[in-house]
Motif scaffolding. Sequence first.
Motif: not given
Length: 331
Positions: A297, A325-326, A135-137, A328
Amino acid sequence: MKLPTMSSAQMSALLLSLLLAGSLTACGGSDSSTIEETPADDTSSPDDSDDTVIAEGSTDGVLCDYINSTYNESASVYNTSNSEWSCEDGIRDLVANGIPDHAVGQFPNANNPNYIYEQDISANFTLMPTQTDTATTLGGPRGTLGYVLNGVKIDASTAGTCDDSGDDCSMIGNEGNWNIEALGQSSFNFGTDDNNAHVQPTGEYHYHGMPEGFVTLKGGSNSSMTLIAWAADGFPIYARYGYSSADDSSSALKSIAGSYQLVTTVSSSRPSTDIYPLGTFSQDWEYVAGSGDLDECNGRVGVTPEFPEGIYHYYATDSYPFFQRCVKGEI
């Protein structure tokens, strides 16, 4: 050279072995067998009324020629909303001016002093999104989460913060330890309109949550899934409703819920809950797997009208976090 003489029985055995070898190769018994696939570029792009694709993992052919040019007569706008999406060479491109194409609230207002101005928006997304376990914010200075089809930015978080005492809070400071939420709390007013949107100091109108005016324009209802946006990783974003069984398009539609819950243990360094009730800050929420329909996410894998074979996709929800907010996917 003289060939050896075979009996009729030996000849029959040889023919049988050759036939069996050919049969095994045709069933995939040989690594050298080749399956030819029709390239996605060889299929014609459907219009907006029939935006479906068969190629698993590809979003090519879905809303690739989406063009919006709508004059907005809202008193805060009086301008034309322009957005143009196109697909080429594995990339989905957006060129837009950031002007919404639906009615908006009054800006400036008592809690938001900013006017809406045209923006120079140019963004691109992959047509072959790849889901990962990471998960990349994103959001704010960490990058744009995505864009609604009308070219308006999605930015669910805020730059507002409070220090640990709660005595020093700023709506734009972004320096305290506690991040203020724009929606779902009553302690701070960010001047959002009925579209869960407001305006940044740069004049950029943007959404913190469900873009109600746009969803209405697209005919969103409890009888249909409505694709409203593309996320930064190239996966689609839907509004509110999804299938009750993610893999079954014949199942009933329902309002999809996020899987975040208020924390059960409040940090001793948090500003007093007597002054700022739980839900005021981003840190008041925690992801609880299985408590809703979505992952951390705000996404899940399932079938959609545009992707009948299934795809990872996000939702704008009425519950926290409202927008993801993130992401995948790989970015």
